[in-house]
Design a protein around this motif. Structure first.
Motif, PDB file in Angstrom:
ATOM      1  N   PHE A 142       0.922  -1.307   0.061  1.00 44.31           N
ATOM      2  CA  PHE A 142       0.019  -0.152  -0.188  1.00 44.31           C
ATOM      3  C   PHE A 142       0.831   1.375  -0.081  1.00 44.31           C
ATOM      4  N   ARG A 143       1.786   1.307   0.821  1.00 45.64           N
ATOM      5  CA  ARG A 143       2.871   2.708   0.901  1.00 45.64           C
ATOM      6  C   ARG A 143       3.566   2.556  -0.583  1.00 45.64           C
ATOM      7  N   GLN A 144       3.865   1.486  -0.969  1.00 42.88           N
ATOM      8  CA  GLN A 144       4.745   1.930  -2.145  1.00 42.88           C
ATOM      9  C   GLN A 144       3.862   2.124  -3.612  1.00 42.88           C
ATOM     10  N   TRP A 145       2.660   1.296  -3.667  1.00 46.80           N
ATOM     11  CA  TRP A 145       1.953   1.583  -5.142  1.00 46.80           C
ATOM     12  C   TRP A 145       0.384   2.392  -4.870  1.00 46.80           C
ATOM     13  N   ILE A 146       0.087   2.409  -3.705  1.00 44.64           N
ATOM     14  CA  ILE A 146      -1.288   3.108  -3.491  1.00 44.64           C
ATOM     15  C   ILE A 146      -1.415   4.375  -2.892  1.00 44.64           C
ATOM     16  N   ALA A 147      -0.776   4.407  -1.888  1.00 47.15           N
ATOM     17  CA  ALA A 147      -0.620   5.775  -1.139  1.00 47.15           C
ATOM     18  C   ALA A 147      -0.015   6.873  -2.059  1.00 47.15           C
ATOM     19  N   PRO A 148      -0.353   8.152  -2.047  1.00 45.07           N
ATOM     20  CA  PRO A 148       0.019   9.226  -2.561  1.00 45.07           C
ATOM     21  C   PRO A 148       1.572   9.357  -2.051  1.00 45.07           C
ATOM     22  N   HIS A 149       2.601  10.183  -2.808  1.00 47.14           N
ATOM     23  CA  HIS A 149       3.852  10.342  -2.436  1.00 47.14           C
ATOM     24  C   HIS A 149       3.973  11.847  -2.283  1.00 47.14           C
ATOM     25  N   CYS A 150       4.924  11.944  -1.458  1.00 51.90           N
ATOM     26  CA  CYS A 150       5.204  13.554  -1.196  1.00 51.90           C
ATOM     27  C   CYS A 150       5.942  13.864  -2.280  1.00 51.90           C
ATOM     28  N   ALA A 151       5.788  14.999  -2.968  1.00 56.77           N
ATOM     29  CA  ALA A 151       6.207  15.703  -4.043  1.00 56.77           C
ATOM     30  C   ALA A 151       7.740  16.211  -3.788  1.00 56.77           C
TER      31      ALA A 151
ATOM     32  N   VAL B 208       0.732   8.556   4.373  1.00 59.47           N
ATOM     33  CA  VAL B 208      -0.025   7.419   4.911  1.00 59.47           C
ATOM     34  C   VAL B 208      -0.921   8.087   6.279  1.00 59.47           C
ATOM     35  N   SER B 209      -0.506   9.288   6.596  1.00 61.29           N
ATOM     36  CA  SER B 209      -1.086  10.077   7.518  1.00 61.29           C
ATOM     37  C   SER B 209      -1.598  11.443   7.089  1.00 61.29           C
ATOM     38  N   GLU B 210      -1.745  12.429   7.991  1.00 66.30           N
ATOM     39  CA  GLU B 210      -2.262  13.581   7.251  1.00 66.30           C
ATOM     40  C   GLU B 210      -1.271  14.263   6.622  1.00 66.30           C
ATOM     41  N   TYR B 211      -1.418  14.949   5.422  1.00 63.09           N
ATOM     42  CA  TYR B 211      -0.742  15.808   4.618  1.00 63.09           C
ATOM     43  C   TYR B 211      -1.196  16.931   4.146  1.00 63.09           C
ATOM     44  N   LEU B 212      -0.521  17.865   3.280  1.00 61.66           N
ATOM     45  CA  LEU B 212      -1.105  18.954   2.692  1.00 61.66           C
ATOM     46  C   LEU B 212      -1.039  18.920   1.215  1.00 61.66           C
ATOM     47  N   VAL B 213      -2.159  19.670   0.718  1.00 63.37           N
ATOM     48  CA  VAL B 213      -2.276  19.898  -0.781  1.00 63.37           C
ATOM     49  C   VAL B 213      -2.246  21.292  -1.001  1.00 63.37           C
ATOM     50  N   ASP B 214      -1.424  21.816  -2.005  1.00 68.57           N
ATOM     51  CA  ASP B 214      -1.576  23.258  -2.333  1.00 68.57           C
ATOM     52  C   ASP B 214      -2.568  23.573  -3.445  1.00 68.57           C
TER      53      ASP B 214
ATOM     54  N   THR C 136      -0.761  19.796  -5.414  1.00 69.80           N
ATOM     55  CA  THR C 136       0.623  19.067  -5.235  1.00 69.80           C
ATOM     56  C   THR C 136       0.630  18.626  -3.586  1.00 69.80           C
ATOM     57  N   LYS C 137       0.836  17.447  -3.502  1.00 72.06           N
ATOM     58  CA  LYS C 137       0.457  16.692  -1.949  1.00 72.06           C
ATOM     59  C   LYS C 137       2.146  16.678  -1.369  1.00 72.06           C
ATOM     60  N   TYR C 138       2.091  16.934  -0.190  1.00 72.64           N
ATOM     61  CA  TYR C 138       3.379  16.999   0.552  1.00 72.64           C
ATOM     62  C   TYR C 138       3.140  16.931   2.018  1.00 72.64           C
TER      63      TYR C 138
ATOM     64  N   ALA D 152       8.600  29.418  -0.108  1.00 71.92           N
ATOM     65  CA  ALA D 152       7.660  29.315  -0.989  1.00 71.92           C
ATOM     66  C   ALA D 152       8.101  30.232  -2.159  1.00 71.92           C
ATOM     67  N   CYS D 153       7.750  29.676  -3.192  1.00 71.47           N
ATOM     68  CA  CYS D 153       8.062  30.658  -4.721  1.00 71.47           C
ATOM     69  C   CYS D 153       7.251  31.688  -4.518  1.00 71.47           C
ATOM     70  N   SER D 154       7.940  33.040  -4.914  1.00 71.94           N
ATOM     71  CA  SER D 154       7.408  34.165  -4.728  1.00 71.94           C
ATOM     72  C   SER D 154       6.196  34.457  -5.697  1.00 71.94           C
ATOM     73  N   PHE D 155       6.063  33.765  -6.835  1.00 73.72           N
ATOM     74  CA  PHE D 155       5.186  33.896  -7.909  1.00 73.72           C
ATOM     75  C   PHE D 155       4.124  33.021  -7.870  1.00 73.72           C
ATOM     76  N   CYS D 156       4.042  31.705  -7.504  1.00 72.49           N
ATOM     77  CA  CYS D 156       2.965  30.740  -7.506  1.00 72.49           C
ATOM     78  C   CYS D 156       2.698  30.052  -6.258  1.00 72.49           C
ATOM     79  N   GLY D 157       3.506  30.166  -5.256  1.00 72.76           N
ATOM     80  CA  GLY D 157       3.461  29.695  -3.948  1.00 72.76           C
ATOM     81  C   GLY D 157       3.928  28.169  -3.649  1.00 72.76           C
ATOM     82  N   ARG D 158       4.154  27.447  -4.633  1.00 71.73           N
ATOM     83  CA  ARG D 158       4.682  26.206  -4.586  1.00 71.73           C
ATOM     84  C   ARG D 158       6.018  26.291  -3.796  1.00 71.73           C
ATOM     85  N   LEU D 159       6.259  25.312  -2.734  1.00 68.44           N
ATOM     86  CA  LEU D 159       7.311  25.115  -1.896  1.00 68.44           C
ATOM     87  C   LEU D 159       8.502  25.040  -2.788  1.00 68.44           C
ATOM     88  N   VAL D 160       9.801  25.372  -2.482  1.00 69.92           N
ATOM     89  CA  VAL D 160      11.020  25.081  -2.976  1.00 69.92           C
ATOM     90  C   VAL D 160      11.992  24.507  -2.134  1.00 69.92           C
TER      91      VAL D 160
END
Length: 265
Positions: A12-21, A28-34, A38-40, A50-58
């Motif tokens: 499940f951890r390897q193939w089904i759960a989303p992975h941090c970008a 597999v527990s609580e995570y954030l989505v921008d 983007t899940k992380y 955070a990117c000054s223009f789009c807010g994505r983490l760098v």
């Protein structure tokens, strides 16, 4: 269990759960989505800039080397579209001038120049100008004020300067905003309160972003709508309300002829 199907925990951890970008760990527990989907991991928030223009983490592996503290943080996506040279900028500038003309804003065949400048040069150009946002500004209108007997006799517009290295979509919005200032000067619409002048220019950028209708442009349009700044944000909302009530073309023509923000009729 996932959707009624059993999995070994490791499968499940390897193939089904989303992975941090950013670090690749399974989420597999609580995570954030921008706002971009983007899940992380939660622990990255506040740790990475955070990117000054789009807010994505760098994360560190994506950060630019050698940037100074006053320079903007850019993610790889925004760097990829950045306008770094005048040769990149000129064809976009020509297209943007045509777009502004199509909105009913003409420049009386005035030849307009475009400069790409670094942050220190932009700060130098902005110094002493009313209605600017100081260090946070990304563009400025280039003009020369002529005085006679201590009074302003006229203002000559030379063009605009825009910060070098902006992502393409941001560059376009900033350029549209500054072309709004140019139009006001060309048609002698002077002495507007800051909220009215900046609100009008933000309305132009907002209209462009919404017509461009990309993920990035919609994000920047949303930022204009939600801006809490009393000049840029409240000014935009007040000017948009008047333009919506009158119709944009009538609003622009009234602004040109009466040289003030028209009363809603």
């Amino acid at each position: 269990m996932h959707e009624g199907v059993p999995y070994h925990p490791e499968c499940f951890r390897q193939w089904i759960a989303p992975h941090c970008a950013y670090c690749g760990k399974p989420l597999v527990s609580e995570y954030l989505v921008d706002r971009w989907g983007t899940k992380y991991c939660k622990e990255h928030q506040g740790k990475y800039p955070a990117c000054s223009f789009c807010g994505r983490l760098v994360p560190p592996q994506q950060q630019e080397h050698g940037i100074r503290g006053s320079e903007s943080v850019r993610c790889p996506i925004c760097r990829a579209s950045a306008i770094e040279t005048i040769d990149q900028a000129r064809p976009i500038f020509s297209q943007l001038k045509r777009w502004v003309n199509a909105q009913g804003l003409m420049y009386n065949n005035l030849p307009l120049s475009l400069e790409l400048v670094d942050r220190p040069k932009l700060a130098e150009l902005i110094t002493g100008r009313a209605g600017t946002a100081g260090i946070h500004s990304q563009g400025v209108t280039l003009s020369t004020t002529h005085s006679l007997n201590g009074r302003i006799a006229g203002i000559e517009v030379n063009g605009i300067a825009v910060l070098k290295g902006l992502p393409s979509t941001v560059f376009q919005g900033i350029t549209i905003h500054e072309l709004g200032h140019v139009w006001l000067i060309v048609h002698g619409v002077m002495g507007l309160p800051p909220w009215a002048e900046e609100g009008f220019c933000e309305l132009l950028a907002y209209r462009y972003y919404t017509q461009l209708n990309t993920d990035e442009s919609r994000s920047h349009a949303d930022s204009i709508e939600s801006n809490l700044d009393p000049v840029y944000g409240d000014g935009f909302r007040r000017v948009r309300a008047k333009a919506d009530a009158m119709g944009f073309q009538r609003f622009v023509e009234t602004l040109r002829t009466e040289r003030r923000i028209p009363l809603t009729r």
